[in-house]
Design a protein around this motif. Structure first.
Motif, PDB file in Angstrom:
ATOM      1  N   ARG A   1      47.972  41.639  32.991  1.00 29.63           N
ATOM      2  CA  ARG A   1      46.533  41.906  32.893  1.00 29.63           C
ATOM      3  C   ARG A   1      45.886  41.857  34.271  1.00 29.63           C
ATOM      4  O   ARG A   1      45.010  42.654  34.591  1.00 29.63           O
ATOM      5  CB  ARG A   1      45.876  40.890  31.959  1.00 29.63           C
ATOM      6  CG  ARG A   1      46.229  41.068  30.487  1.00 29.63           C
ATOM      7  CD  ARG A   1      45.739  39.887  29.671  1.00 29.63           C
ATOM      8  NE  ARG A   1      44.293  39.766  29.726  1.00 29.63           N
ATOM      9  CZ  ARG A   1      43.452  40.340  28.871  1.00 29.63           C
ATOM     10  NH1 ARG A   1      43.926  41.094  27.903  1.00 29.63           N
ATOM     11  NH2 ARG A   1      42.153  40.170  28.977  1.00 29.63           N
TER      12      ARG A   1
ATOM     13  N   GLU B   1      38.245  34.793  35.349  1.00 28.07           N
ATOM     14  CA  GLU B   1      38.790  35.060  34.028  1.00 28.07           C
ATOM     15  C   GLU B   1      39.320  36.487  33.959  1.00 28.07           C
ATOM     16  O   GLU B   1      38.708  37.423  34.470  1.00 28.07           O
ATOM     17  CB  GLU B   1      37.704  34.837  32.962  1.00 28.07           C
ATOM     18  CG  GLU B   1      37.180  33.407  32.969  1.00 28.07           C
ATOM     19  CD  GLU B   1      35.890  33.272  32.190  1.00 28.07           C
ATOM     20  OE1 GLU B   1      35.348  34.321  31.779  1.00 28.07           O
ATOM     21  OE2 GLU B   1      35.447  32.136  31.984  1.00 28.07           O
ATOM     22  N   GLU B   2      40.461  36.638  33.289  1.00 29.93           N
ATOM     23  CA  GLU B   2      41.130  37.934  33.260  1.00 29.93           C
ATOM     24  C   GLU B   2      40.269  39.010  32.597  1.00 29.93           C
ATOM     25  O   GLU B   2      40.348  40.189  32.965  1.00 29.93           O
ATOM     26  CB  GLU B   2      42.467  37.816  32.507  1.00 29.93           C
ATOM     27  CG  GLU B   2      43.568  37.099  33.267  1.00 29.93           C
ATOM     28  CD  GLU B   2      43.324  35.599  33.326  1.00 29.93           C
ATOM     29  OE1 GLU B   2      42.644  35.086  32.404  1.00 29.93           O
ATOM     30  OE2 GLU B   2      43.809  34.955  34.273  1.00 29.93           O
ATOM     31  N   ASP B   3      39.437  38.622  31.631  1.00 27.86           N
ATOM     32  CA  ASP B   3      38.603  39.602  30.929  1.00 27.86           C
ATOM     33  C   ASP B   3      37.589  40.275  31.848  1.00 27.86           C
ATOM     34  O   ASP B   3      37.149  41.393  31.575  1.00 27.86           O
ATOM     35  CB  ASP B   3      37.871  38.929  29.759  1.00 27.86           C
ATOM     36  CG  ASP B   3      38.787  38.691  28.571  1.00 27.86           C
ATOM     37  OD1 ASP B   3      39.867  39.311  28.548  1.00 27.86           O
ATOM     38  OD2 ASP B   3      38.436  37.901  27.695  1.00 27.86           O
TER      39      ASP B   3
ATOM     40  N   TYR C   1      35.103  48.226  33.025  1.00 27.10           N
ATOM     41  CA  TYR C   1      34.773  47.265  31.969  1.00 27.10           C
ATOM     42  C   TYR C   1      35.057  47.828  30.587  1.00 27.10           C
ATOM     43  O   TYR C   1      35.217  47.086  29.624  1.00 27.10           O
ATOM     44  CB  TYR C   1      33.317  46.834  32.089  1.00 27.10           C
ATOM     45  CG  TYR C   1      32.944  45.693  31.176  1.00 27.10           C
ATOM     46  CD1 TYR C   1      33.725  44.531  31.133  1.00 27.10           C
ATOM     47  CD2 TYR C   1      31.827  45.754  30.364  1.00 27.10           C
ATOM     48  CE1 TYR C   1      33.388  43.477  30.293  1.00 27.10           C
ATOM     49  CE2 TYR C   1      31.479  44.701  29.525  1.00 27.10           C
ATOM     50  CZ  TYR C   1      32.266  43.571  29.502  1.00 27.10           C
ATOM     51  OH  TYR C   1      31.934  42.526  28.663  1.00 27.10           O
TER      52      TYR C   1
ATOM     53  N   GLY D   1      43.085  36.711  22.760  1.00 24.09           N
ATOM     54  CA  GLY D   1      42.326  36.805  23.999  1.00 24.09           C
ATOM     55  C   GLY D   1      43.003  36.080  25.134  1.00 24.09           C
ATOM     56  O   GLY D   1      44.009  35.393  24.996  1.00 24.09           O
ATOM     57  N   ALA D   2      42.438  36.255  26.306  1.00 21.52           N
ATOM     58  CA  ALA D   2      43.013  35.661  27.508  1.00 21.52           C
ATOM     59  C   ALA D   2      42.665  34.183  27.580  1.00 21.52           C
ATOM     60  O   ALA D   2      41.680  33.719  27.029  1.00 21.52           O
ATOM     61  CB  ALA D   2      42.489  36.381  28.747  1.00 21.52           C
TER      62      ALA D   2
ATOM     63  N   THR E   1      40.988  32.049  29.339  1.00 23.83           N
ATOM     64  CA  THR E   1      39.942  32.005  30.345  1.00 23.83           C
ATOM     65  C   THR E   1      39.676  30.575  30.786  1.00 23.83           C
ATOM     66  O   THR E   1      40.077  29.609  30.122  1.00 23.83           O
ATOM     67  CB  THR E   1      38.651  32.627  29.794  1.00 23.83           C
ATOM     68  OG1 THR E   1      38.212  31.852  28.668  1.00 23.83           O
ATOM     69  CG2 THR E   1      38.879  34.058  29.363  1.00 23.83           C
TER      70      THR E   1
ATOM     71  N   SER F   1      34.457  34.186  25.375  1.00 26.22           N
ATOM     72  CA  SER F   1      35.439  35.249  25.179  1.00 26.22           C
ATOM     73  C   SER F   1      34.713  36.579  25.319  1.00 26.22           C
ATOM     74  O   SER F   1      33.494  36.663  25.194  1.00 26.22           O
ATOM     75  CB  SER F   1      36.088  35.161  23.793  1.00 26.22           C
ATOM     76  OG  SER F   1      35.157  35.490  22.788  1.00 26.22           O
ATOM     77  N   ARG F   2      35.451  37.642  25.562  1.00 22.56           N
ATOM     78  CA  ARG F   2      34.803  38.941  25.791  1.00 22.56           C
ATOM     79  C   ARG F   2      34.052  39.404  24.547  1.00 22.56           C
ATOM     80  O   ARG F   2      32.963  39.952  24.640  1.00 22.56           O
ATOM     81  CB  ARG F   2      35.848  39.967  26.197  1.00 22.56           C
ATOM     82  CG  ARG F   2      35.244  41.337  26.431  1.00 22.56           C
ATOM     83  CD  ARG F   2      36.186  42.250  27.159  1.00 22.56           C
ATOM     84  NE  ARG F   2      35.610  43.571  27.324  1.00 22.56           N
ATOM     85  CZ  ARG F   2      36.144  44.505  28.079  1.00 22.56           C
ATOM     86  NH1 ARG F   2      37.246  44.258  28.742  1.00 22.56           N
ATOM     87  NH2 ARG F   2      35.578  45.680  28.185  1.00 22.56           N
ATOM     88  N   LYS F   3      34.614  39.173  23.366  1.00 21.38           N
ATOM     89  CA  LYS F   3      33.939  39.620  22.145  1.00 21.38           C
ATOM     90  C   LYS F   3      32.608  38.912  21.982  1.00 21.38           C
ATOM     91  O   LYS F   3      31.621  39.501  21.569  1.00 21.38           O
ATOM     92  CB  LYS F   3      34.834  39.352  20.938  1.00 21.38           C
ATOM     93  CG  LYS F   3      36.065  40.239  20.875  1.00 21.38           C
ATOM     94  CD  LYS F   3      36.873  39.940  19.621  1.00 21.38           C
ATOM     95  CE  LYS F   3      38.097  40.833  19.530  1.00 21.38           C
ATOM     96  NZ  LYS F   3      38.901  40.557  18.315  1.00 21.38           N
TER      97      LYS F   3
END
Length: 589
Positions: free
Chosen positions: A12, A40-42, A70, A527-528, A530, A577-579
């Motif tokens: 990632r 964070e990877e996201d 993105y 998810g990553a 983070t 988290s990204r979501k």
């Protein structure tokens, strides 16, 4: 067929570097993986894209390029991304008061101009005036150093739970002083960052305050367990007065006043950036280490008389009045050490340092004589090992097998040998006390049945928080009479049921539901991994340790443990988290 394990985390990050075009820069020093370390990877790809824009001398990134890396062209999502990066102390935003935007820009002018705040490996300097940079930085900086000072005061004076020790006055005076300073000096307080813990604390304060509201005699005399007070008034010929639900209003007022400690922590933690939260975590780890050093001196025979807490002569209790609370403090250090080591792609020396700290903390717990502390420490080590197993495996893979296997064997052998030697020389008081438990060696086993009976005698109203001492004396059996008095139930869960009644049970149930939901968000595998999830897992484990320790003691009633509980609750409430970033409201700040 030869197969290779795919490191998804590294994949990632490599993909983010490829998306950002940072490899096309002339400065070859920026092309390695140290750029963006800890991000964070996201959000790594957008972060590196902004870095490239800044290195090209632009005050804002190309919006189309930012949307491409993105994965969304929606302006609201891009704006929330920028705000998240700023809260993580990765970039800084400033308002464009001129109102001029590039042709076709979809972003509002209040979230476009950028500067880098702390990534020295990118060698980028702020491109904005000191005046415009000071406003968003002053609140977090002042809050950070105030929290550092407050935690230091708690380490010195906040290790006792008794209301009559001098340390309580010092802690509460400091807390109110910080509140006054915050009111006068803080330009803003980001209450949204601590909304959930603040609601939980506010509900606790309301529950305690309601127990101080005077009730009419017709209601108060019908409450369970109040007959002895009603008859006393009749015997002396006094008319039944209005009384609060609490049997000892002064004790309940003291319980309400003690909540100022977590309130101050929430006030200061509200303004901290993600990086500052990590620095606070490292500072707490340093406090645990300092406490361990003090415990070593006590173990060697040195005597320290702390006038701010009620010391027990000869006890290895560090900066606490109770050895069980000190052992819990060390167990929390066993959780914070690996969290610090596995926060990001840290060098291997951090991994080794964390193992060394855990070894020192465990040996000190053995020296305290706390059986519950030893159990809690083992639970914390097991939970932390499970939480960070993937990151630990990545570190171990970087070590040659010829070195890793002997190193692990030597470490385990050394640990087992030191523990065996401590037991053999009769220096491991925790194990010795666990092996020689006699019928009257632990008074807890005798008072708990009495307290359970009292719970039902006063149910459902309860007796009021902070009233255990006088209430227990009313129903104390003659067989338990001794020169030492029993000030607390040594089981906070039962004591909350006694003091809070059905309202206390409902409060605990609601808090447990919140904790379960937030812990699930931190521990879920999707998810990553983070940085905020690492803090969230750490917070979840710490709260579990405090809860387990409360089964046989009352650590949550000491100011320093109250502060730590509030602090880790903020970490747990702000797992990212990204979501969830995408679902954040458009205001987003």
């Amino acid at each position: 067929m030869i197969s290779a394990h795919v490191d998804m985390l590294e994949l990632r990050r490599s993909f983010a570097f490829a998306l950002s075009d940072i490899g096309k820069l002339a400065n070859r020093a920026l092309h390695d993986r140290t750029a963006g370390r800890g991000v964070e990877e996201d959000v790594l790809a957008p972060y590196l894209t902004i870095a490239v824009a800044a290195l090209h001398g632009r005050s804002r990134p190309n919006e189309d390029e930012l949307a491409r890396v993105y994965g969304s062209s929606l302006p609201d999502r891009t704006r929330r991304l920028l705000h998240h990066l700023e809260r993580s102390d990765l970039i800084a935003l400033r308002k464009d008061f001129a109102g001029v935007q590039p042709r076709g820009s979809k972003l509002q002018s209040s979230a476009t101009a950028i500067r880098f705040a702390r990534r020295s490996e990118l060698a980028i300097r702020p491109r904005m005036s000191r005046h415009s940079a000071a406003a968003p930085d002053r609140a977090s900086t002042l809050s950070f150093w105030s929290l550092i000072a407050f935690l230091s005061i708690l380490w010195i004076a906040g290790g006792a739970s008794r209301a009559d020790v001098l340390g309580q006055s010092v802690v509460r005076f400091s807390a109110w002083s910080i509140i006054v300073v915050a009111i006068l000096a803080l330009p803003r307080v980001n209450w949204r960052a601590v909304k959930e813990p603040a609601i939980i604390l506010g509900a606790a304060a309301l529950l305690v305050a309601l127990q101080l509201v005077p009730l009419p005699p017709a209601i108060w005399t019908e409450l369970p367990g109040r007959t002895i007070f009603t008859e006393a008034a009749v015997l002396i010929g006094m008319e039944q007065p209005w009384r609060p639900l609490s049997i000892s209003p002064s004790g309940t007022a003291n319980a309400l006043a003690s909540l100022i400690v977590p309130a101050v922590v929430l006030l200061l933690a509200a303004n901290l950036t993600r990086e500052q939260h990590w620095r606070i975590a490292i500072f707490v780890l340093g406090l645990v280490g300092t406490g361990a050093v003090l415990g070593v001196l006590q173990f060697s025979g040195a005597h320290f008389d702390n006038p701010l807490i009620n010391n027990v002569n000869g006890a290895v209790a560090g900066n606490f009045a109770n050895r069980n609370h000190f052992a819990l403090f060390l167990a929390i250090g066993c959780v914070l050490a690996p969290a610090w080591a596995f926060r990001d792609e840290a060098p291997l020396w951090k991994f080794g340092t964390a193992i060394g700290l855990i070894l020192i903390f465990v040996l000190m717990i053995l020296a305290t004589g706390s059986r519950s502390g030893l159990l809690v420490a083992l639970l914390g080590i097991a939970a932390t090992s499970f939480a960070f197993r993937k990151r630990a495996a990545q570190r171990i893979k970087k070590i040659s097998r010829k070195i890793a296997a002997p190193l692990a064997l030597v470490t385990l052998s050394f640990l087992a040998g030191v523990i065996w030697l401590s037991v053999y020389l009769d220096r491991a008081a925790s194990i010795s006390r666990a092996a020689t438990l006699e019928s009257r060696a632990d008074l807890r086993l005798e008072i708990w049945p009495v307290v359970v009976d009292m719970v039902w005698n006063y149910f459902p109203a309860g007796v009021g928080f902070g009233t255990f001492d006088p209430v227990f004396r009313i129903g104390e059996p003659d067989a338990l009479l001794a020169p030492q008095y029993i000030n607390l139930a040594h089981n906070d869960w039962i004591q909350i049921f006694l003091e809070g009644g059905v309202a206390g049970m409902i409060y605990l149930a609601a808090t447990f539901v919140w904790f379960t939901l937030r812990s699930f968000r931190a521990w879920r595998s999707s998810g990553a991994e983070t940085g905020s999830r690492v803090l969230g897992k750490t917070a979840s484990i710490v709260l579990v340790l405090i809860s387990v320790a409360s089964l046989t003691d009352y650590p949550g009633r000491t100011p320093i443990m109250m502060a730590l509980s509030a602090l880790v609750a903020v970490w747990l409430a702000n797992v990212f988290s990204r979501k969830e970033l995408d679902r954040t409201s458009a205001s987003g700040d």
